[in-house]
Scaffold this motif. Structure first.
Motif, PDB file in Angstrom:
ATOM      1  N   GLN A  58       0.829  -1.204   0.000  1.00 10.59           N
ATOM      2  CA  GLN A  58       0.000   0.000   0.000  1.00 10.59           C
ATOM      3  C   GLN A  58       0.866   1.257   0.000  1.00 10.59           C
ATOM      4  N   HIS A  59       1.912   1.230   0.790  1.00 11.25           N
ATOM      5  CA  HIS A  59       2.837   2.369   0.865  1.00 11.25           C
ATOM      6  C   HIS A  59       3.457   2.649  -0.505  1.00 11.25           C
ATOM      7  N   PHE A  60       3.824   1.577  -1.215  1.00 11.46           N
ATOM      8  CA  PHE A  60       4.383   1.746  -2.558  1.00 11.46           C
ATOM      9  C   PHE A  60       3.360   2.400  -3.482  1.00 11.46           C
ATOM     10  N   ALA A  61       2.119   1.919  -3.457  1.00 17.64           N
ATOM     11  CA  ALA A  61       1.091   2.464  -4.340  1.00 17.64           C
ATOM     12  C   ALA A  61       0.849   3.940  -4.058  1.00 17.64           C
ATOM     13  N   VAL A  62       0.859   4.318  -2.789  1.00 12.81           N
ATOM     14  CA  VAL A  62       0.696   5.724  -2.422  1.00 12.81           C
ATOM     15  C   VAL A  62       1.813   6.564  -3.033  1.00 12.81           C
ATOM     16  N   SER A  63       3.038   6.070  -2.951  1.00 15.47           N
ATOM     17  CA  SER A  63       4.190   6.811  -3.462  1.00 15.47           C
ATOM     18  C   SER A  63       4.174   6.926  -4.977  1.00 15.47           C
ATOM     19  N   PHE A  64       3.588   5.953  -5.646  1.00 10.30           N
ATOM     20  CA  PHE A  64       3.543   5.972  -7.105  1.00 10.30           C
ATOM     21  C   PHE A  64       2.400   6.849  -7.604  1.00 10.30           C
ATOM     22  N   VAL A  65       1.202   6.650  -7.065  1.00 10.60           N
ATOM     23  CA  VAL A  65       0.047   7.429  -7.519  1.00 10.60           C
ATOM     24  C   VAL A  65       0.146   8.865  -7.012  1.00 10.60           C
ATOM     25  N   GLY A  66       0.613   9.015  -5.774  1.00 10.92           N
ATOM     26  CA  GLY A  66       0.820  10.354  -5.221  1.00 10.92           C
ATOM     27  C   GLY A  66       2.197  10.853  -5.596  1.00 10.92           C
ATOM     28  N   ARG A  67       3.099  10.776  -4.628  1.00 16.48           N
ATOM     29  CA  ARG A  67       4.480  11.149  -4.917  1.00 16.48           C
ATOM     30  C   ARG A  67       5.377  10.486  -3.884  1.00 16.48           C
ATOM     31  N   HIS A  68       6.655  10.388  -4.255  1.00  9.75           N
ATOM     32  CA  HIS A  68       7.651   9.898  -3.308  1.00  9.75           C
ATOM     33  C   HIS A  68       8.230  11.097  -2.547  1.00  9.75           C
ATOM     34  N   GLU A  69       9.083  11.872  -3.193  1.00  9.70           N
ATOM     35  CA  GLU A  69       9.625  13.069  -2.549  1.00  9.70           C
ATOM     36  C   GLU A  69       9.544  14.305  -3.430  1.00  9.70           C
ATOM     37  N   GLU A  71       7.382  16.428  -6.760  1.00  8.35           N
ATOM     38  CA  GLU A  71       6.171  16.549  -7.557  1.00  8.35           C
ATOM     39  C   GLU A  71       6.422  16.000  -8.957  1.00  8.35           C
ATOM     40  N   ARG A  72       5.488  15.215  -9.434  1.00 10.96           N
ATOM     41  CA  ARG A  72       5.550  14.673 -10.797  1.00 10.96           C
ATOM     42  C   ARG A  72       4.162  14.177 -11.157  1.00 10.96           C
ATOM     43  N   PRO A  73       3.918  13.907 -12.441  1.00 13.34           N
ATOM     44  CA  PRO A  73       2.632  13.320 -12.818  1.00 13.34           C
ATOM     45  C   PRO A  73       2.435  11.979 -12.124  1.00 13.34           C
ATOM     46  N   GLU A  74       1.190  11.674 -11.841  1.00 15.34           N
ATOM     47  CA  GLU A  74       0.879  10.411 -11.164  1.00 15.34           C
ATOM     48  C   GLU A  74       1.268   9.212 -12.029  1.00 15.34           C
ATOM     49  N   LEU A  75       1.693   8.139 -11.353  1.00 14.35           N
ATOM     50  CA  LEU A  75       2.038   6.892 -12.017  1.00 14.35           C
ATOM     51  C   LEU A  75       1.037   5.816 -11.588  1.00 14.35           C
ATOM     52  N   ALA A  76       0.740   4.903 -12.501  1.00 16.33           N
ATOM     53  CA  ALA A  76      -0.325   3.930 -12.260  1.00 16.33           C
ATOM     54  C   ALA A  76       0.156   2.784 -11.381  1.00 16.33           C
TER      55      ALA A  76
END
Length: 206
Positions: A58-69, A71-76
């Protein structure tokens, strides 16, 4: 006594991570490449695991759809362990081994990546998910521990296996979390370029 035990936990975790910096970096680099090829090709990442590994997915999905550190376009990306109704429904109507596999077959397509996390590599529902991913011509990125368990036999040459050389689940999970951070950072670096430290600090403070 307790203070020393706590300090030793930090030391043991740091020692393992230092060891893994050398041994696991090539596999983590390969896994980053697989994720990058997936998302730049219009694919998505399906992530799954049990217990604490489910939380990591879940943490990984949050970082991909949201962001890691940054700003960037969301990733699926999607965690297959997040929908309690779906998981309990599949478990009741079929069996626990199918909870991830049925979702992979329903949602997965060629070009997608299945990210699985298992400290033992022996979880039946994770093994079934890998088999389902192969049916859909997906690449599998597997994060395991110890010797990889039964998962080793199910992986293909085109898959990526990141196996933490340790037997203790808590230590393995700690490295898994770091690997997930490396994956997210690596994809961001490839998509956005490598930032200087000042820029990163400014973004984190915002």
């Amino acid at each position: 006594m307790l203070l020393q035990r706590i300090q030793q936990q930090f030391i043991d975790s740091a020692d393992l991570k230092y060891q893994c910096a050398q041994t696991l970096s090539p596999a983590v680099e390969a896994a980053t490449g697989a994720l990058l090829a997936c998302v730049t090709g219009g694919g998505k990442v399906l992530a799954c695991g049990n217990g604490a590994s489910a939380a990591a997915a879940q943490h990984f999905a949050v970082s991909f759809v949201g962001r890691h550190e940054r700003e960037r376009p969301e990733l699926a990306a999607l965690s297959l362990a997040s929908d309690a109704a779906l998981i309990t429904g599949i478990s009741t109507d079929f069996d626990g081994r199918s909870v991830f596999a049925r979702q992979v077959r329903a949602l997965g397509q060629s070009g997608d990546v299945l990210l699985v996390l298992s400290t033992s590599g022996n979880s039946a529902n994770v093994l079934a998910a890998v088999e389902a991913a192969h049916e859909r011509d997906m690449t599998v990125v597997a994060l395991t521990g110890a010797r990889g368990g039964g998962l080793v036999q199910t992986l293909r040459d085109t898959d990526v296996h990141v196996c933490v050389p340790h037997e203790q689940p808590s230590r393995i999970l700690e490295v898994h979390h770091l690997v997930l951070h490396c994956l997210c950072d690596g994809v961001d670096a490839q998509l956005l370029g490598v930032p200087d430290s000042l820029t990163t600090e400014q973004e984190l403070a915002s």
